[in-house]
Write a protein that holds these residues in place. Structure first.
Motif, PDB file in Angstrom:
ATOM      1  N   LEU A 128      33.241  54.273  29.890  1.00 46.33           N
ATOM      2  CA  LEU A 128      34.678  54.206  30.382  1.00 46.33           C
ATOM      3  C   LEU A 128      35.337  52.886  29.646  1.00 46.33           C
ATOM      4  CD1 LEU A 128      34.662  55.635  33.926  1.00 46.33           C
ATOM      5  CD2 LEU A 128      35.167  56.768  31.798  1.00 46.33           C
ATOM      6  N   GLY A 129      34.845  51.801  29.553  1.00 47.26           N
ATOM      7  CA  GLY A 129      35.134  50.468  29.049  1.00 47.26           C
ATOM      8  C   GLY A 129      35.698  50.503  27.616  1.00 47.26           C
ATOM      9  N   LYS A 130      35.409  51.687  26.818  1.00 48.84           N
ATOM     10  CA  LYS A 130      35.897  51.826  25.630  1.00 48.84           C
ATOM     11  C   LYS A 130      37.364  52.268  25.512  1.00 48.84           C
ATOM     12  CE  LYS A 130      31.858  53.221  23.112  1.00 48.84           C
ATOM     13  NZ  LYS A 130      30.995  52.562  24.173  1.00 48.84           N
ATOM     14  N   PHE A 131      37.830  52.657  26.643  1.00 49.39           N
ATOM     15  CA  PHE A 131      39.444  52.993  26.603  1.00 49.39           C
ATOM     16  C   PHE A 131      39.974  52.791  28.100  1.00 49.39           C
ATOM     17  CE2 PHE A 131      37.346  56.623  28.456  1.00 49.39           C
ATOM     18  CZ  PHE A 131      37.966  57.091  29.376  1.00 49.39           C
ATOM     19  N   GLN A 132      39.109  52.207  29.122  1.00 47.44           N
ATOM     20  CA  GLN A 132      39.755  51.652  30.558  1.00 47.44           C
ATOM     21  C   GLN A 132      39.068  50.441  30.756  1.00 47.44           C
ATOM     22  OE1 GLN A 132      39.109  54.004  33.962  1.00 47.44           O
ATOM     23  NE2 GLN A 132      38.424  55.772  32.859  1.00 47.44           N
ATOM     24  N   PRO A 133      39.088  49.418  30.320  1.00 43.38           N
ATOM     25  CA  PRO A 133      38.174  48.290  30.667  1.00 43.38           C
ATOM     26  C   PRO A 133      38.282  47.760  32.030  1.00 43.38           C
ATOM     27  CG  PRO A 133      39.761  47.555  29.005  1.00 43.38           C
ATOM     28  CD  PRO A 133      39.988  49.166  29.172  1.00 43.38           C
ATOM     29  N   HIS A 134      39.502  48.092  32.634  1.00 43.41           N
ATOM     30  CA  HIS A 134      39.824  47.579  33.902  1.00 43.41           C
ATOM     31  C   HIS A 134      39.858  48.679  35.180  1.00 43.41           C
ATOM     32  CE1 HIS A 134      41.711  43.638  32.114  1.00 43.41           C
ATOM     33  NE2 HIS A 134      40.305  43.666  31.910  1.00 43.41           N
ATOM     34  N   GLY A 135      39.410  49.742  34.733  1.00 36.68           N
ATOM     35  CA  GLY A 135      39.459  50.866  35.752  1.00 36.68           C
ATOM     36  C   GLY A 135      38.699  50.601  37.013  1.00 36.68           C
ATOM     37  N   SER A 136      39.250  51.174  37.956  1.00 39.18           N
ATOM     38  CA  SER A 136      38.576  50.812  39.431  1.00 39.18           C
ATOM     39  C   SER A 136      36.969  51.321  39.285  1.00 39.18           C
ATOM     40  CB  SER A 136      39.183  51.706  40.474  1.00 39.18           C
ATOM     41  OG  SER A 136      39.224  53.075  40.291  1.00 39.18           O
ATOM     42  N   LEU A 137      36.644  52.503  38.646  1.00 39.78           N
ATOM     43  CA  LEU A 137      35.311  53.135  38.822  1.00 39.78           C
ATOM     44  C   LEU A 137      34.278  52.247  38.070  1.00 39.78           C
ATOM     45  CD1 LEU A 137      35.694  57.018  37.884  1.00 39.78           C
ATOM     46  CD2 LEU A 137      35.130  55.667  40.008  1.00 39.78           C
ATOM     47  N   ILE A 138      34.980  51.278  37.123  1.00 42.76           N
ATOM     48  CA  ILE A 138      33.709  50.163  36.655  1.00 42.76           C
ATOM     49  C   ILE A 138      34.184  48.905  37.072  1.00 42.76           C
ATOM     50  CG2 ILE A 138      33.294  51.638  34.560  1.00 42.76           C
ATOM     51  CD1 ILE A 138      35.352  50.237  33.005  1.00 42.76           C
ATOM     52  N   SER A 139      34.637  48.656  38.193  1.00 39.82           N
ATOM     53  CA  SER A 139      34.842  47.402  38.906  1.00 39.82           C
ATOM     54  C   SER A 139      33.944  47.143  40.378  1.00 39.82           C
ATOM     55  CB  SER A 139      36.312  47.195  39.235  1.00 39.82           C
ATOM     56  OG  SER A 139      37.044  47.447  37.836  1.00 39.82           O
ATOM     57  N   ARG A 140      33.914  46.000  40.519  1.00 47.07           N
ATOM     58  CA  ARG A 140      33.080  45.592  41.760  1.00 47.07           C
ATOM     59  C   ARG A 140      33.937  44.583  42.542  1.00 47.07           C
ATOM     60  NH1 ARG A 140      26.490  45.526  40.557  1.00 47.07           N
ATOM     61  NH2 ARG A 140      26.594  47.400  39.308  1.00 47.07           N
ATOM     62  N   GLY A 141      33.669  44.240  43.707  1.00 47.95           N
ATOM     63  CA  GLY A 141      34.167  43.280  44.521  1.00 47.95           C
ATOM     64  C   GLY A 141      35.783  43.465  44.691  1.00 47.95           C
ATOM     65  N   GLU A 143      38.063  43.064  42.520  1.00 49.25           N
ATOM     66  CA  GLU A 143      38.755  43.828  41.706  1.00 49.25           C
ATOM     67  C   GLU A 143      38.881  45.134  41.884  1.00 49.25           C
ATOM     68  OE1 GLU A 143      36.901  42.602  37.997  1.00 49.25           O
ATOM     69  OE2 GLU A 143      38.283  40.726  37.713  1.00 49.25           O
ATOM     70  N   ARG A 144      37.555  45.618  42.346  1.00 51.94           N
ATOM     71  CA  ARG A 144      37.824  47.158  42.766  1.00 51.94           C
ATOM     72  C   ARG A 144      38.454  47.324  43.998  1.00 51.94           C
ATOM     73  NH1 ARG A 144      35.926  51.035  45.957  1.00 51.94           N
ATOM     74  NH2 ARG A 144      35.274  53.064  44.868  1.00 51.94           N
ATOM     75  N   ARG A 145      38.432  46.660  44.946  1.00 52.17           N
ATOM     76  CA  ARG A 145      39.508  47.003  46.038  1.00 52.17           C
ATOM     77  C   ARG A 145      40.860  46.860  45.394  1.00 52.17           C
ATOM     78  NH1 ARG A 145      35.355  43.793  48.588  1.00 52.17           N
ATOM     79  NH2 ARG A 145      36.694  41.820  48.074  1.00 52.17           N
ATOM     80  N   ALA A 146      41.230  45.888  44.666  1.00 52.17           N
ATOM     81  CA  ALA A 146      42.743  45.850  44.188  1.00 52.17           C
ATOM     82  C   ALA A 146      43.200  46.986  43.533  1.00 52.17           C
ATOM     83  CB  ALA A 146      42.990  44.562  43.607  1.00 52.17           C
ATOM     84  N   ARG A 147      42.124  47.255  42.479  1.00 55.21           N
ATOM     85  CA  ARG A 147      42.618  48.509  41.544  1.00 55.21           C
ATOM     86  C   ARG A 147      42.278  49.860  42.380  1.00 55.21           C
ATOM     87  NH1 ARG A 147      38.861  45.335  36.848  1.00 55.21           N
ATOM     88  NH2 ARG A 147      40.150  43.953  36.391  1.00 55.21           N
ATOM     89  N   ARG A 148      41.658  49.843  43.220  1.00 50.38           N
ATOM     90  CA  ARG A 148      41.524  51.187  44.013  1.00 50.38           C
ATOM     91  C   ARG A 148      42.894  51.343  44.809  1.00 50.38           C
ATOM     92  NH1 ARG A 148      38.614  56.124  44.685  1.00 50.38           N
ATOM     93  NH2 ARG A 148      39.341  56.945  46.626  1.00 50.38           N
ATOM     94  N   ARG A 149      43.326  50.254  45.353  1.00 51.18           N
ATOM     95  CA  ARG A 149      44.525  50.241  46.103  1.00 51.18           C
ATOM     96  C   ARG A 149      45.689  50.714  45.166  1.00 51.18           C
ATOM     97  NH1 ARG A 149      48.598  46.483  46.815  1.00 51.18           N
ATOM     98  NH2 ARG A 149      49.868  46.855  48.645  1.00 51.18           N
TER      99      ARG A 149
END
Length: 471
Positions: A128-141, A143-149
């Motif tokens: 997924l990093g090849k087209f969405q490097p900051h997607g919530s599915l490939i984030s943790r902590g 960053e993931r909470r903010a992107r999921r929100r």
């Protein structure tokens, strides 16, 4: 949709060659070498070959022709009978893999997302990093909470009818009507025409009218998705990715009210770690399998007259297909299409720490694999395993069955579920309002017959016929 890649490797086991009995590893039960090899060659690799991020036509055709999906279901049933409740472990040179066998274990993993079962697996990061490097599915902590929100708020996860529903439905009605017109002119509807019109609707819904005819944007995304299929084996193609993301940003900042991207203009969503616009590539990506589900739902209805009559009646109740409506039966048909041919055949998680299970411990860094067709079509889906039964989504039976998770479940449940259901059901209403359909390709879903284990959308063709008295 998550890639089942990274499972390949030389199997490691102290078993004597030819042994075919389970062995306790000191942690969880480990598959015998023979069974591990069968899981690798009959389940993991064929699923990866079909394309976890972007479907590949040739492997899809071969899978449908040679019954790969049915063989995988049979294998899962055999493993369940032989090894019990599981989970069962496969050791590879890359890392340990756990295969889930029961709904209870699946729900534990989905319910305890993202800690200790993170969706941010190595395979997904590289894909997924090849087209969405900051997607919530490939984030943790954080960053993931903010992107999921951001995803939950922009997609309005809990709402059956998105606030942009009038514009979503209007655009969907216009494009589905154009699709019917094209099919009537050509005498046939295949995936190429359906997909072209579906993508036009998606660009309008997500990014606005300025993006309606930007087929180049979709082509760039598909090029990156095709590269993402190779996950660990190909580089990131940063230049192509950056050009694609720049184009998305331009549309997002100019998006008009009534588009999903316009929801990102809301104050408070723009914190740096959230990268709101960086979530759009996943919306675009996820909308394509939604189109596959919709196309297949049309084929299911074409072959099931009783359900089709009910769907047609619902589609015609309000008259104007551009009027937003809940369309519960058509939504149920979309859910059922997703159940029968799950768009994420491998739901992946990775353990962030050792986890205790009945019978042993699963080590940190384990790739946990849920083969979703097994839960949607295997013994746990009784009594509707291989039948088209949208009614179960209206009666409550499906909701009460823990095996059925067409949009995943738990904290990682798809935040766009209701938006997809709104779009797909409205599209089907437009396709069915004045037109009857017949599947002319093979296999063709038919009432009274088992629904095929796979319906290859690339080789699916339907013919339209104007309905007498409709208009």
């Amino acid at each position: 949709m998550t890639p089942p890649t990274g499972a390949a490797g030389t199997l490691e086991s102290p078993h004597t060659a030819g042994t075919d009995s389970p062995e306790a590893t000191g942690e969880l039960v480990r598959l015998s070498p023979r069974d591990a090899a069968r899981v690798l060659t009959q389940l993991l690799l064929p699923t990866a070959a079909k394309g976890p991020i972007m479907r590949r036509p040739t492997p899809m055709k071969l899978s449908e022709r040679h019954g790969w999906d049915r063989h995988a279901l049979d294998l899962m049933a055999e493993l369940r009978q032989r090894y019990g409740d599981g989970p069962v472990m496969l050791n590879t040179t890359a890392r340990p893999i756990a295969l889930l066998l029961t709904p209870g274990d699946m729900h534990r993993v989905l319910g305890e997302t993202p800690d200790p079962f993170t969706p941010d697996t190595l395979e997904k990061r590289r894909a997924l990093g090849k087209f969405q490097p900051h997607g919530s599915l490939i984030s943790r902590g954080g960053e993931r909470r903010a992107r999921r929100r951001v995803n939950e708020k922009a997609l309005q996860m809990p709402r059956a009818m998105h606030s942009a529903a009038p514009d979503v439905v209007r655009r969907t009605a216009e494009e589905s009507s154009a699709t019917v017109d094209r099919a009537l002119r050509h005498g046939v509807l295949g995936w190429d025409d359906f997909g072209e019109m579906w993508w036009r609707a998606v660009r309008r819904i997500v990014l606005g009218e300025a993006a309606a005819d930007d087929t180049g944007l979709t082509e760039r995304l598909n090029t990156l998705r095709s590269a993402a299929n190779w996950s660990l084996l190909r580089g990131r193609q940063r230049a192509r990715r950056d050009e694609f993301l720049l184009r998305v940003h331009r549309y997002a900042f100019a998006a008009e009210p009534g588009t999903i991207a316009h929801a990102l203009h809301e104050p408070g969503l723009g914190r740096p770690e959230a990268d709101p616009v960086g979530q759009i590539p996943h919306w675009l990506f996820a909308y394509e399998p939604a189109g596959m589900v919709t196309f297949r739902a049309l084929a299911l209805l074409a072959g099931h007259p009783e359900q089709a009559a009910r769907a047609v009646a619902e589609a015609g109740e309000a008259g104007d297909p551009a009027t937003p409506r809940p369309l519960p039966y058509l939504r149920a048909c979309v859910r059922e299409s997703t159940r029968l041919w799950h768009t994420t055949p491998m739901i992946l998680r990775e353990t962030t720490e050792p986890t205790r299970w009945t019978g042993g411990t699963m080590p940190a860094g384990t790739l946990v694999v849920t083969y979703s067709p097994w839960f949607q079509r295997g013994e746990f889906a009784t009594p509707h395993q291989d039948s088209f039964a949208p009614e179960q989504w209206l009666s409550g039976d499906a909701e009460e069955n823990p095996a059925l998770v067409p949009f995943s479940d738990g904290p990682g449940r798809c935040p766009g579920e209701n938006l997809v259901l709104l779009t797909a059901s409205s599209w089907l209403a437009g396709m069915l309002a004045h037109t009857d359909w017949k599947v002319i390709s093979r296999p063709a879903p038919r009432a009274g017959e088992a629904v095929p284990a796979l319906l290859d959308h690339f080789t699916l063709y339907l013919t339209p016929r104007p309905r007498a008295g409709a208009g």
